[in-house]
Design a protein around this motif. Structure first.
Motif, PDB file in Angstrom:
ATOM      1  N   UNK A 114       0.826  -1.205   0.000  1.00 18.31           N
ATOM      2  CA  UNK A 114       0.000   0.000   0.000  1.00 18.31           C
ATOM      3  C   UNK A 114       0.863   1.259   0.000  1.00 18.31           C
ATOM      4  N   UNK A 115       2.153   1.113   0.305  1.00 22.07           N
ATOM      5  CA  UNK A 115       3.056   2.267   0.258  1.00 22.07           C
ATOM      6  C   UNK A 115       3.733   2.427  -1.101  1.00 22.07           C
ATOM      7  N   UNK A 116       3.123   1.883  -2.140  1.00 23.09           N
ATOM      8  CA  UNK A 116       3.670   2.000  -3.500  1.00 23.09           C
ATOM      9  C   UNK A 116       4.996   1.289  -3.691  1.00 23.09           C
ATOM     10  N   UNK A 117       5.269   0.315  -2.845  1.00 21.19           N
ATOM     11  CA  UNK A 117       6.477  -0.471  -3.095  1.00 21.19           C
ATOM     12  C   UNK A 117       6.125  -1.679  -3.960  1.00 21.19           C
ATOM     13  N   UNK A 118       7.136  -2.207  -4.627  1.00 20.06           N
ATOM     14  CA  UNK A 118       6.973  -3.463  -5.357  1.00 20.06           C
ATOM     15  C   UNK A 118       7.907  -4.476  -4.737  1.00 20.06           C
ATOM     16  N   UNK A 119       7.341  -5.544  -4.170  1.00 17.33           N
ATOM     17  CA  UNK A 119       8.172  -6.520  -3.457  1.00 17.33           C
ATOM     18  C   UNK A 119       8.273  -7.818  -4.242  1.00 17.33           C
ATOM     19  N   UNK A 120       9.489  -8.289  -4.412  1.00 20.67           N
ATOM     20  CA  UNK A 120       9.675  -9.574  -5.069  1.00 20.67           C
ATOM     21  C   UNK A 120       9.480 -10.688  -4.043  1.00 20.67           C
ATOM     22  N   UNK A 121       8.557 -11.575  -4.354  1.00 18.78           N
ATOM     23  CA  UNK A 121       8.232 -12.685  -3.475  1.00 18.78           C
ATOM     24  C   UNK A 121       7.910 -12.226  -2.058  1.00 18.78           C
ATOM     25  N   UNK A 122       7.455 -10.997  -1.931  1.00 23.73           N
ATOM     26  CA  UNK A 122       7.098 -10.461  -0.625  1.00 23.73           C
ATOM     27  C   UNK A 122       8.327 -10.361   0.284  1.00 23.73           C
ATOM     28  N   UNK A 123       9.528 -10.259  -0.295  1.00 30.01           N
ATOM     29  CA  UNK A 123      10.742 -10.249   0.518  1.00 30.01           C
ATOM     30  C   UNK A 123      11.526  -8.944   0.358  1.00 30.01           C
ATOM     31  N   UNK A 124      11.924  -8.632  -0.853  1.00 28.64           N
ATOM     32  CA  UNK A 124      12.797  -7.466  -1.052  1.00 28.64           C
ATOM     33  C   UNK A 124      12.134  -6.455  -1.987  1.00 28.64           C
ATOM     34  N   UNK A 125      12.504  -5.202  -1.838  1.00 32.46           N
ATOM     35  CA  UNK A 125      11.860  -4.130  -2.589  1.00 32.46           C
ATOM     36  C   UNK A 125      12.624  -3.771  -3.859  1.00 32.46           C
ATOM     37  N   UNK A 126      11.850  -3.412  -4.886  1.00 40.13           N
ATOM     38  CA  UNK A 126      12.445  -2.879  -6.108  1.00 40.13           C
ATOM     39  C   UNK A 126      12.986  -1.488  -5.800  1.00 40.13           C
ATOM     40  N   UNK A 127      14.251  -1.287  -6.049  1.00 35.65           N
ATOM     41  CA  UNK A 127      14.924  -0.051  -5.661  1.00 35.65           C
ATOM     42  C   UNK A 127      15.791   0.410  -6.829  1.00 35.65           C
TER      43      UNK A 127
END
Ligand code: UD2
Ligand code: MN
Length: 610
Positions: A518-531
């Motif tokens: 909901x904070x506009x992050x994209x998480x791979x496998x719910x583990x790490x964020x696209x940065x």
């Protein structure tokens, strides 16, 4: 004058003035061919390695002083954490350099050339929050046995770990350092390592497991030989930072059932650069993978939370301090777990459910080389993480293990060995339920059914075609379209992203599954964020990083562009870009325009069947 300076330096508290020149010569005299091959190389290291500790100031009245490391000989070796200088260390000058670099990547999955050239001592940046300077610790802290298990570790990373502990800890807190050789396959190093330790490092003991034990049983083996009041476990490719040990020992002195974890800084496997990590804590997802979680607001509201111990639902696994008696009383580790994986969640759940406390101590910092792949397997090639996860799910998770099975339906019927000992242990220790743990220690954890966003794949789905299979007379959807995934098949911080053919099932599935937060992050496998990381001037690459929850480079806005979309990163003002033709080339960011390489689509993931 030079003599006077030298003698006064020698008197600096019990501090050993390290000059590692005598070090490797002994083993160099060995007849072993491999060692002979490396003779030139290690001589070069020794000659650039003489470093002296110069007392900077006494800032504590407990006899502890701060030191700066001065390298005497080679200008090359100063400020070895400076990225430009590290880059110089990586320059290949001879075919031997090239060979070493290639061998390093193959056998260790990091840049062995730079690691070797760094030698055992190097200055690293003090990555602590400034507030840590004002923290004070009791003088009479318990003594620690530091236990470092290794399997096929490189000489330079192993000893840089050991020597960093000796360099940056008050000697009186180090009872011993036990290096546990988990029956490494590189047997030619066994004697040289033993000899080197015996001759040069009096506080260090070499022990070897009778046979390959895996890191879990190897740690128990090491612990059984330790005599310090506290055990501190480290991976064999770490570098401890200034004042790393006092904050850990203080927590255990305050309470024997507190387990204290340092913040894990990042040593880049390609450049050996030491990078400070943001303060995050340990969690897990329902596939039972460890995950970095941003700190919840209730913790951020605490005054000075950046320098005070914070409770953490789980630990990453490799680095922690624990009272030895407590470790034994609460059941060490599950000896039925093999080689790698899962033991960190098992011990975390056990600590909390059975009355202990697990804390991350922000003022204690230890760098760790985060590799993009594990360069070793298990003796029989089995997937030990899944088996280990099953054991911990059955022992500790009560009805919540169903969530794990939903993500791994195949695991439901897999064998996991006898767990009766561990079930008895749980009873004997009078441990609380997993429900209690979730409600009281990890209220932020979301149950899979609560998730608002379904898992997505992020990719380019333009070339989907239907192909008739002549063999079975059926129609298959062949997805020749490309999906965004991690460049490596483990979830490693700093990993780059690549486009690979989309996979709906099997191992790749989880490496291509994204979640929108909901904070506009994209998480791979719910583990790490696209940065995003600026690697070279003018060019920014997409990377996976710990989610820090502060938006910025981890925040992504979706810009619709006809039937497709662009992923806009406000922090850089650019859009995610993946060239469509080349599989395997890393994704970067480009000026947002109409080019096809900037267009992406989300697709709902089909339900998982393995
Ligand atoms: C992380 C942990 C690691 C462990 C693992 C899960 C950190 C920094 N690291 O993986 O400690 O908890 O998750 O199981 O949190 N080793 C052996 N015998 C073996 C295999 C490995 O002694 O059969 C050693 C290895 O040389 C290293 C340590 O165990 O020193 C951890 O292995 P790793 O570095 O490959 O694990 P890592 O950091 O990916
Ligand atoms: Mn490691």
């Amino acid at each position: 004058f030079v003599c006077v300076v030298f003698l006064s330096l020698m008197q600096v508290y019990n501090w050993t003035v390290f000059n590692s020149s005598p070090s490797t010569h002994e083993y160099l005299s060995s007849k072993n061919r491999l060692i002979a091959d490396r003779r030139q190389h290690y001589r070069a290291i020794n000659e650039t390695q003489s470093s002296t500790f110069i007392k900077k100031k006494d800032n504590h009245n407990d006899g502890y002083s701060e030191y700066v490391v001065k390298d005497n000989s080679d200008p090359f070796m100063r400020d070895h954490y400076d990225i430009k200088k590290l880059h110089n260390l990586g320059v290949i000058r001879t075919p031997e350099d090239q060979r070493l670099r290639d061998e390093g990547h193959r056998q260790h999955a990091f840049n062995l050339l730079i690691s070797d050239r760094l030698g055992f001592h190097r200055a690293i940046p003090d990555s602590r929050n400034k507030r840590c300077v004002n923290e004070t610790y009791p003088v009479d802290l318990p003594e620690a046995s530091v236990i470092i298990c290794y399997f096929n570790e490189a000489w330079s990373t192993l000893f840089r770990t050991v020597v960093s502990v000796l360099d940056r800890s008050p000697q009186r807190y180090i009872k011993e350092i036990i290096i546990v050789d988990d029956t490494s396959e590189m047997t030619q190093w066994r004697d040289p390592i033993r000899t080197y330790v015996d001759k040069n490092l009096p506080k260090v003991r070499y022990v070897k497991t009778p046979e390959r034990a895996g890191l879990i049983r190897a740690r128990m083996f090491g612990a059984s030989q330790a005599s310090g009041q506290v055990l501190i476990f480290l991976d064999s490719h770490c570098e401890v930072n200034l004042h790393w040990i006092e904050p850990l020992l203080s927590r255990i002195k305050a309470s024997k059932s507190t387990v204290a974890v340092p913040v894990m800084d990042i040593i880049n496997p390609d450049t050996m650069e030491y990078v400070s990590s943001p303060l995050v804590r340990g969690g897990f997802n329902w596939g039972l993978h460890y995950r970095w979680d941003q700190l919840p607001d209730r913790i951020k509201q605490v005054k000075d939370y950046l320098s005070k111990p914070i409770e953490s639902p789980t630990m990453a696994g490799g680095l922690f301090a624990i009272d030895r008696q407590y470790f034994n009383d609460m059941g060490q580790y599950d000896a039925g777990m093999d080689v790698w994986g899962g033991e960190n969640l098992e011990i975390s759940f056990r600590i909390w459910q059975c009355g202990g406390r697990l804390e991350i101590v922000p003022c204690s910092r230890v760098g760790h080389i985060f590799r993009k792949r594990r360069p070793y397997g298990s003796p029989k090639g089995q997937d030990t993480t899944l088996k280990n996860s099953l054991r911990l799910a059955h022992v500790w998770m009560d009805e919540y293990k169903e969530h794990f099975f939903k993500m791994n339906s195949a695991a439901r019927n897999m064998p996991y060995g006898d767990i009766s000992d561990r079930v008895v242990l749980r009873k004997q220790l009078g441990c609380k339920s997993f429900k209690w743990y979730l409600e009281n220690i990890y209220p932020e954890q979301v149950l899979p059914t609560d998730k608002k966003d379904a898992p997505l794949s992020l990719g380019k789905f333009k070339r989907k075609e239907k192909v008739a299979s002549a063999l079975r007379g059926q129609i298959y959807h062949l997805h020749s379209s490309l999906c965004v995934q991690s460049e490596s098949d483990v979830f490693t911080k700093k990993a780059m992203l690549v486009l690979e053919p989309c996979q709906d099932f099997g191992k790749e599935y989880k490496y291509q599954t994204w979640y929108k937060s909901k904070d506009d992050e994209l998480l791979l496998s719910d583990i790490l964020c696209l940065d995003v990381e600026n690697v070279f001037q003018g060019r920014s690459f997409a990377r996976l990083m710990k989610c820090h929850g502060n938006g910025g480079s981890q925040s992504w806005t979706i810009k619709k562009n006809g039937s497709v979309m662009m992923l806009y990163n406000p922090a850089t003002g650019k859009c995610l870009r993946g060239s469509q033709d080349e599989n395997g080339s890393p994704l970067d960011l480009g000026i947002c325009d109409d080019t096809p390489s900037l267009s992406f689509q989300f697709r709902k993931r089909p339900s998982r069947s393995n």
